[in-house]
Design an enzyme around this catalytic site. Structure first.
Site, PDB file in Angstrom:
ATOM      1  N   GLU A 182       0.805  -1.230   0.000  1.00  0.00           N
ATOM      2  CA  GLU A 182       0.000   0.000   0.000  1.00  0.00           C
ATOM      3  C   GLU A 182       0.833   1.272   0.000  1.00  0.00           C
ATOM      4  OE1 GLU A 182      -2.657  -0.567   3.359  1.00  0.00           O
ATOM      5  OE2 GLU A 182      -3.480  -2.418   2.521  1.00  0.00           O
ATOM      6  N   ASN A 225       1.961  -5.100  -3.171  1.00  0.00           N
ATOM      7  CA  ASN A 225       0.602  -5.525  -2.840  1.00  0.00           C
ATOM      8  C   ASN A 225      -0.230  -4.293  -2.484  1.00  0.00           C
ATOM      9  OD1 ASN A 225      -1.310  -7.700  -2.033  1.00  0.00           O
ATOM     10  ND2 ASN A 225      -0.984  -6.938   0.061  1.00  0.00           N
ATOM     11  N   ASP A 292     -12.262 -10.470  -0.398  1.00  0.00           N
ATOM     12  CA  ASP A 292     -13.539 -10.676   0.290  1.00  0.00           C
ATOM     13  C   ASP A 292     -14.570  -9.765  -0.368  1.00  0.00           C
ATOM     14  OD1 ASP A 292     -12.667  -8.278   1.532  1.00  0.00           O
ATOM     15  OD2 ASP A 292     -12.395  -9.218   3.491  1.00  0.00           O
TER      16      ASP A 292
HETATM   17  O1  9MR Z   1      -7.440  -8.181   8.626  1.00  0.00           O
HETATM   18  C1  9MR Z   1      -6.555  -7.324   9.289  1.00  0.00           C
HETATM   19  C2  9MR Z   1      -7.157  -6.888  10.612  1.00  0.00           C
HETATM   20  O2  9MR Z   1      -7.182  -7.979  11.504  1.00  0.00           O
HETATM   21  C3  9MR Z   1      -6.374  -5.745  11.219  1.00  0.00           C
HETATM   22  O3  9MR Z   1      -7.061  -5.270  12.366  1.00  0.00           O
HETATM   23  C4  9MR Z   1      -6.209  -4.655  10.178  1.00  0.00           C
HETATM   24  C5  9MR Z   1      -5.425  -3.463  10.712  1.00  0.00           C
HETATM   25  O4  9MR Z   1      -5.140  -2.551   9.717  1.00  0.00           O
HETATM   26  O5  9MR Z   1      -5.531  -5.166   9.043  1.00  0.00           O
HETATM   27  C6  9MR Z   1      -6.287  -6.128   8.373  1.00  0.00           C
HETATM   28  O6  9MR Z   1      -5.615  -6.602   7.209  1.00  0.00           O
HETATM   29  C7  9MR Z   1      -5.318  -5.625   6.193  1.00  0.00           C
HETATM   30  C8  9MR Z   1      -4.085  -6.111   5.466  1.00  0.00           C
HETATM   31  O7  9MR Z   1      -3.035  -6.330   6.350  1.00  0.00           O
HETATM   32  C9  9MR Z   1      -3.654  -5.149   4.383  1.00  0.00           C
HETATM   33  N1  9MR Z   1      -4.743  -4.872   3.474  1.00  0.00           N
HETATM   34  C10 9MR Z   1      -6.006  -4.472   4.099  1.00  0.00           C
HETATM   35  C11 9MR Z   1      -6.427  -5.523   5.135  1.00  0.00           C
HETATM   36  C12 9MR Z   1      -7.793  -5.190   5.701  1.00  0.00           C
HETATM   37  O8  9MR Z   1      -7.748  -3.974   6.399  1.00  0.00           O
END
Ligand code: 9MR
Length: 379
Positions: A182, A225, A292
């Site tokens: 990101e 990514n 998702d």
């Molecule tokens: O699914 C993840 C969640 O458990 C965390 O609280 C969150 C914090 O930012 O991150 C989520 O995963 C993210 C991933 O690492 C990067 N892309 C976006 C995902 C969803 O927010």
């Protein structure tokens, strides 16, 4: 994107109120060789077996992050039924949070590998590959890092050491690493303010991160990514230009991946295949890494049949896009049960984003993936 603001807020809360409790992974209760004794279902029932050879079907492994605020224990280490399904259905695992800086490197001079080790060991026993997530990101960094007031020279050394240590520890056991996560915003601008590395060290640090990761594990495929790159748009254009430039400089970039956090609010991103394909044509591998499909839930919280059908269609289209692109060989969903999905925690009124209900019963989206994989396997 809206959810990132929620993400930051939730993270801040979590960081203030929660100890990193989930880090004490318990012994793994499941044994290996699970293929030897599948009970009610034959192997053809498994997504991983339905897939064409060399095509990996993955899931995020729930733990850390938003899970710490929920009223259930650490899913990966505690939920036997969940683990069993994870071993049976999937051929690739992505630690949802457990390899992020705040978990794996909680203090400057201390790493905590317990959760990540447990996942990589589980994957080995179940003959699964692992996608490492992630090394250079603006989010979920520990306070010691973000608030440390380090000089540029110190920060560079810190990042190098982290990458060398973490990638080195799992060398040979990680199929793909999300090296940089990101780094661009929706307009295709580098996140120069938010991202500590780019802010303090300049954009050249991105190439260095890939070089250091490659030195530490020459076999791992190294990826960019991001979300919101499921179309040819400003953000994916920015990646395209950057990747071209880095390849010209012989920086070891191997892949580009689309997270694909989709919502039925916005329609299916029709340019997904085209977007993947142009990176494929650059010679990169591509992947779907965090799929998702969330939806606005009716009162009562149960999706309608029409909603579930629409969701199944999105899952199927995302899978088909990847299957249609030559070197798109890794397709990961961001969790397989609604019970552990991040969606309801981050988006009020939305949910049901995964392919199984809380009790692991299967939705139309599961069967859509299954039949699409089987069809692709025939050809
Ligand atoms: O699914 C993840 C969640 O458990 C965390 O609280 C969150 C914090 O930012 O991150 C989520 O995963 C993210 C991933 O690492 C990067 N892309 C976006 C995902 C969803 O927010």
């Amino acid at each position: 994107m809206r959810y990132l603001r929620f993400a930051t807020a939730a993270l801040a809360t979590a960081a203030l109120t929660l100890p990193l409790a989930a880090s004490s992974a318990t012994a793994d209760p499941s044994s290996g060789h699970r293929d030897a004794h599948h009970h009610s279902h034959g192997t053809s029932d498994q997504l991983r077996r339905a897939a064409p050879d060399g095509f990996y079907v993955g899931t995020a492994v729930a733990g850390g992050g938003h899970h710490l605020e929920q009223d259930y224990p650490d899913p990966f280490t505690s939920d036997k039924k969940y683990r069993k399904t994870m071993g049976q259905q999937f051929s690739s695992l992505s630690p949802e949070n457990q390899m992020k800086w705040e978990y794996i490197h909680p203090e400057q001079n201390r790493y905590d590998f317990a959760m990540a080790d447990a996942i990589v060991d589980f994957a080995d026993r179940n003959n699964q590959v692992v996608r490492g997530h992630t090394l250079l990101w603006h989010s979920q960094n520990p306070a010691w890092l973000e608030e440390g007031d380090f000089s540029a020279k110190e920060l560079r050394a810190i990042l190098r050491k982290h990458i060398t240590t973490v990638v080195g520890r799992y060398a040979g056991r990680i199929q793909q690493w999300d090296v940089a996560n990101e780094i661009f915003d929706g307009e295709g601008k580098l996140r120069t303010e938010e991202n500590i590395w780019i802010r303090e060290l300049g954009p050249g640090i991105i190439a260095d991160a890939f070089r250091w990761a490659h030195e530490a594990d020459p076999k791992a495929k190294l990826f960019f990514n991001d979300y919101g790159v499921e179309d040819v748009n400003a953000k994916s254009d920015a990646y395209y230009a950057l990747v071209k430039d880095l390849l010209k400089q012989r920086v070891p970039v191997d892949g580009f991946s689309s997270q694909a956090h989709l919502s039925t609010r916005y329609g299916f991103p029709g340019g997904l295949e085209e977007s993947l394909r142009r990176f494929d044509k650059l010679g990169l591998e591509t992947a779907i890494t965090e799929l998702d499909v969330r939806m606005d839930l009716p009162e009562g919280g149960e999706p309608t049949d029409a909603q579930l059908q629409q969701q199944a269609d999105y899952y199927q289209q995302a899978l088909s896009a990847c299957l249609a692109v030559k070197d798109c060989n890794s397709f990961t969903i961001w969790g397989f049960t609604d019970k552990y999905s991040w969606v309801p925690v981050f988006f009020e009124g939305e949910g049901s984003a995964t392919v199984m209900r809380d009790d692991l019963t299967r939705k139309p989206a599961f069967f859509a993936l299954q039949s699409t994989l089987k069809e692709a396997r025939k050809h």
